[in-house]
Structures are given as structure tokens and as C-alpha cells.
Write a protein that holds these residues in place. Sequence first.
Motif, mmCIF file in Angstrom:
data_model
loop_
_atom_site.group_PDB
_atom_site.id
_atom_site.type_symbol
_atom_site.label_atom_id
_atom_site.label_comp_id
_atom_site.label_asym_id
_atom_site.label_seq_id
_atom_site.Cartn_x
_atom_site.Cartn_y
_atom_site.Cartn_z
ATOM 1 N N GLY A 64 0.491 -1.291 0.153
ATOM 2 C CA GLY A 64 -0.252 -0.194 -0.242
ATOM 3 C C GLY A 64 1.016 1.338 -0.079
ATOM 4 N N GLY A 66 2.380 2.256 -2.572
ATOM 5 C CA GLY A 66 2.910 2.969 -3.949
ATOM 6 C C GLY A 66 3.674 2.243 -4.934
ATOM 7 N N LYS A 67 4.282 1.146 -4.355
ATOM 8 C CA LYS A 67 5.770 0.695 -5.196
ATOM 9 C C LYS A 67 4.782 0.485 -6.501
ATOM 10 C CE LYS A 67 5.862 -2.634 -2.455
ATOM 11 N NZ LYS A 67 5.088 -2.652 -1.493
ATOM 12 N N SER A 68 4.025 -0.491 -6.871
ATOM 13 C CA SER A 68 2.734 0.107 -8.054
ATOM 14 C C SER A 68 2.658 0.476 -8.596
ATOM 15 C CB SER A 68 1.465 -1.246 -7.512
ATOM 16 O OG SER A 68 2.746 -2.957 -6.939
ATOM 17 N N THR A 69 2.109 1.871 -7.880
ATOM 18 C CA THR A 69 1.211 2.755 -8.781
ATOM 19 C C THR A 69 3.010 2.934 -9.387
ATOM 20 O OG1 THR A 69 0.082 3.287 -7.520
ATOM 21 C CG2 THR A 69 0.965 4.688 -8.067
HETATM 22 N N1 LIG Z 1 -6.561 2.026 -9.418
HETATM 23 C C1 LIG Z 1 -6.572 2.314 -7.525
HETATM 24 N N2 LIG Z 1 -8.165 2.876 -7.379
HETATM 25 C C2 LIG Z 1 -7.639 3.618 -6.437
HETATM 26 N N3 LIG Z 1 -6.856 3.348 -5.266
HETATM 27 C C3 LIG Z 1 -5.831 2.287 -5.382
HETATM 28 C C4 LIG Z 1 -5.232 1.751 -7.527
HETATM 29 N N4 LIG Z 1 -4.497 1.254 -7.202
HETATM 30 C C5 LIG Z 1 -3.891 1.804 -5.854
HETATM 31 N N5 LIG Z 1 -4.270 2.661 -5.067
HETATM 32 C C6 LIG Z 1 -4.075 2.531 -4.031
HETATM 33 O O1 LIG Z 1 -2.776 2.992 -4.152
HETATM 34 C C7 LIG Z 1 -2.483 2.877 -2.800
HETATM 35 C C8 LIG Z 1 -0.545 2.612 -3.115
HETATM 36 O O2 LIG Z 1 -0.749 1.283 -3.939
HETATM 37 P P1 LIG Z 1 -0.134 0.394 -4.965
HETATM 38 O O3 LIG Z 1 0.356 1.490 -5.406
HETATM 39 O O4 LIG Z 1 -1.133 -0.667 -5.071
HETATM 40 O O5 LIG Z 1 0.766 0.127 -3.670
HETATM 41 P P2 LIG Z 1 1.842 -0.940 -3.269
HETATM 42 O O6 LIG Z 1 2.168 -1.813 -4.507
HETATM 43 O O7 LIG Z 1 3.733 -0.787 -2.474
HETATM 44 O O8 LIG Z 1 0.813 -2.454 -2.692
HETATM 45 C C9 LIG Z 1 -3.074 1.923 -1.249
HETATM 46 O O9 LIG Z 1 -3.623 2.711 -0.849
HETATM 47 C C10 LIG Z 1 -4.371 1.513 -3.026
HETATM 48 O O10 LIG Z 1 -5.243 1.247 -2.303
#
Ligand SMILES: Nc1ncnc2c1ncn2[C@@H]1O[C@H](COP(=O)(O)OP(=O)(O)O)[C@@H](O)[C@H]1O
Lengths: 276, 252
Positions: A64, A66-69
Motif C-alpha cells: 500500500g 505506492g510501489k506498484s503505482t
Molecule cells: N486503481 C486504484 N484505484 C484506487 N486506489 C488505488 C488504485 N491502485 C492503488 N490504489 C491505492 O493506492 C495506494 C498504493 O497502492 P499500490 O501502489 O498498489 O501499493 P503497493 O504496490 O506498494 O502495495 C494504496 O492505498 C491503494 O489502495
Amino acid sequence: MMQNAALKIVEEPQTMTNTEVGRIDVENAAVTFKGPKGKKIEALAPTDLVIDPGSFVSLIGPSGCGKSTLLNAVGGFVPLSGGVIKLDGEPVTGINPDVGVVFQQYALFPWFTALGNVMFALKRFPISKQERRDRAMAALKEVGLEGREANYPGQLSGGMRQRVALARTFVTSPKVLLMDEPFGALDAQTRVVMHEILLRVWEAHKATVIFVTHDVDEALILSDRAHIMSAGPGRIIETMEITDERPRRAHEVTESFLKNRNHIIGLLRQPGAEDH
Amino acid sequence: METHLKKYGQLAVSLSGVIAVWWIVSGFGLVNQNLFPTPPQVLAAAVELYRDGVLISDLQISLKRAAIGFTIGSTLGVLIGLLTARVFAFSVALEPFLTLLRPIPAIALVPIAIVWFGIGEGSKYFVISYTVFLAVWLNTHAGASSVAGTYIRAARSLGANRFREFFEVVVPAAAPHIVVGLRLGAALAFLSLVAAELSGASSGIGFRLQDARQFIQTDRMFVGLIELGILGALLDSVFVLISRRLVHWESA
Ligand SMILES: Nc1ncnc2c1ncn2[C@@H]1O[C@H](COP(=O)(O)OP(=O)(O)O)[C@@H](O)[C@H]1O
Ligand SMILES: [Mg+2]
């Protein structure tokens, strides 16, 4: 048009190091999502980051954060709400086949064989079917899957599937490779093998790799540089250079490995760095 | 091999059981034999129908109607299902319309089909293909609109254009649903075949059932029902066999 061309000539010498390709400039890039009830989620606070061509960097942090983001923004899968991300000086505007991706879930096509999956990546090039086949076979061999080319993903183990995914991505020699917890579902032993294969393939192709993980040891074993991230809002809180020579082994840790590990775990435990 | 033998063995045992019960119930005066004929009576009726030459010709004409209706309906169903699922303009234009048509049962269409297409083959084809179409469309649409996002992302990041994305990713990803729709469509083809033949036909299994009713020939009716049962079951097994080959990766 003219203006653009002129701009490029001025810009290129600054952003590109000689002939090396795969440099990523993240400039003030931010991503916000619309959460439930219209609330804004700041998944990535404005971030600056330079990733050197051909380097192997890890993004590490709790889920959560933001790594994937950040990874998906580099890949053009999610639009930025501010700032810019450049690949070799060109702003990322969408999905780009020069940027290879190995997904968290297995995104192999189950209706194609291992060979068919790798050949899929080569279809955009104007080469003969025979050459496509030969190159795909060579890529499978490179990841140690010789003799498995006729198997469907459903007939392969989790580690083998990720090797096919790796071959499918590397076969086109992308400038950048994005990997989102690619080995998260594998057992520890298979992981060790995958790390060796990944490093071998990376050294042969010299792409820039961005590797997402929440496993501290994995980041320390693989990367040249680790960016430690934290949530609320998602941001990079520290960058660590990992200078130990490869191969590095988790079962024969050096003193600096241990020091780095302790430091990162300490960082991830700080108040405010927890998963929200 | 052994499992096959076991399956056929089970089938034989269960069929003999059903026939035995049927025989006992009908043969020992528990019910009126004119209303519930014995197995030998039904067999005799079948032989008679065969000698008259209508058993085979009914079978042929009914199968032909079902096959033609199924082909038209399933082809349209797959094509339009893919379009409504993946092309925005089509989904806007057709989805509400098709959703309204969905609840209308095939039998309700028979009168209007006869007015439109006459009592000839046209009305049968129409009713059958319409029924098949709806089932196949619905399943194709569901399958093609729920293709996993990672497949699409992977295809695009591997440099596939829209054309390749559609034919090499969307279509195979939807294939398991399409196959389910086709199997359902085949069953419904039989259902609507009988509905169409019960009124306004002069041949076919459904017509023969209706014809037998006029003379209260329950033995002939039983022949028709058994024919439908056997045909339906055979067809379904063929479909299961084909779909296992076609979407082999689903079972893995
Ligand atoms: N498509 C999306 N819509 C709404 N919120 C999102 C979406 N993708 C990610 N998030 C939110 O953004 C934050 C970062 O997510 P993410 O990048 O997936 O984290 P990680 O990969 O580090 O676990 C989290 O709070 C997640 O719930
Ligand atoms: Mg993630």
C-alpha cells in the motif's frame, strides 16, 4: 514540428549518457486515485528519481505504499496527476513496447504454449516465422526451459511460468524491465534459482530493471540501489546504494549485507512508515 | 479406459433400472396401459413408424432444422456478443434492446414467426436461431467483457495492435464462456425445435408428437420423447468432448 525537433537536439545531450539507453527520469511525478466516497488517495506524492541506464533498482516497502503505482506510472499503465516521467528524455504517455513488464500475477496466455507466448512478443517485428521461432527457442533456452516449449502454462510450475514470462519480455530486448513482486508466490528455494536466472539474463541484455518487492533480502541480493518507500502518502523515504559484489547469497551474508538489512528493517518500522 | 468402462457400465445399470420400473408400473395394471404403454408396446410403435418410413425422415428433418437454426443463431451470437462486449458503439446501440428481448420465451414467438415466415421451414429456422442466438450472445458478451485486465496489459505492452489483441487475446480468453453458450444453445435448439414443430408443421419429431395426440397414441408419443432424450444426450456429450479439446487449458 520544427520547434520540437530543435528542442530535442538541445535536450538529448543533457539527458542521455552516451549511447546508453534505458534512463528514467521521474520529475515531480504524482499519482492520485479516486477512492470510495470520492475521497482522493495520494498513492504517490510528488516524487523525483533518476534511474541510471542499465542499473538494477528495487522499490521496497510495506503493501500500500505506492510501489506498484510508481512502477505502473513508469510503464504508462496509470496516468500521472502531476509531473512527468521520461524514458531516454521522452515523456511516457502510454504503454510502450520498449518497456517490458513481468506481472505480479502470471499474465502468460494459457491458450498459447510456452513457445507461443514468447513468439507473441516477436510478432510486431517484420521477421520470418522461422526466425521468430528460432529467437523464441533461444530465449527459452536462456531461462533453462529447453524442451518445455510445447507445454502450456497450465502444465508448468509457478517458477517455470515466471521464467517463460521473463523470456517473453527479454526476447525483444526492451530498454526497461518492470517487475512487480514477480517471485512473491514462489517458495524460497525456487526464488533463489529465479534470482540467479534473472541476474544472468539481465547481465546479458543490460536493460534497466525496476523491481518491486517487500522482501528486504530479495532487494539486497538483486539490486544496485534500493529505494525504500513509505505509505500515507506513498513516497520514497530513503535511497540505499548496495555495493557488495555479486553473486550475493542470503545464506552467506556479509557484514555490509547485515548492516543494510538492519538499516532497512529499522526504517520500515519507524512510526509513520507502517501500513495504513 | 477403465473409467470409460465404468461410466458405460453405470449407464447400462441405470437404464435397465429405469426400464424395469417402467415395465413393472405399466405391465401390472397399476396404471391404464392406454395412457402409459409398456416398453414392448413402445418398441412395436417405433418399428411401425420405421416401416412407415417416417421415423427416419422425421429425425432427418428435425435434425436439419436444429442444425440450421443453431448455425445461424450461434454465428450471430458469437459475432454480436464480441462486438457488444468490446466495441462501445455496439454496446450502447444493442445491449438495452437485447436485454429486453431476453425474457421472451421461444414458444411465444411461434405465432408471429408463422405470420412472418409462413408454416414452411422459414418460421422454424427463425424460432430456433433466435433462441440459440440469445443464449450464445449472452454468454459471449459476458466472457468477452470480463477478460482479465492483465491479459490486455500484457498484450499491449508486448506490442500487439488492436487487431491482434482482439483475435489472439480477447477471443481465446472469452472462449470458455463462448463454449458454455454454444452448449446451452444446442440444448435450447432442441427445445425451440419442438415448440416450433408442435404447431404449424407437417413433419418432424414435434409434429409426430402432436399428430399422435389426436389419436391418443401414447406409444407413439413415447417414441418421440425417447428420441428427443437420446438425441439431446448424445449431442450434449459431443459438445462436452469438443469443448474439452477446444478450451483444453481450462481444465488444467
Ligand atoms: N486503481 C486504484 N484505484 C484506487 N486506489 C488505488 C488504485 N491502485 C492503488 N490504489 C491505492 O493506492 C495506494 C498504493 O497502492 P499500490 O501502489 O498498489 O501499493 P503497493 O504496490 O506498494 O502495495 C494504496 O492505498 C491503494 O489502495
Ligand atoms: Mg503492489
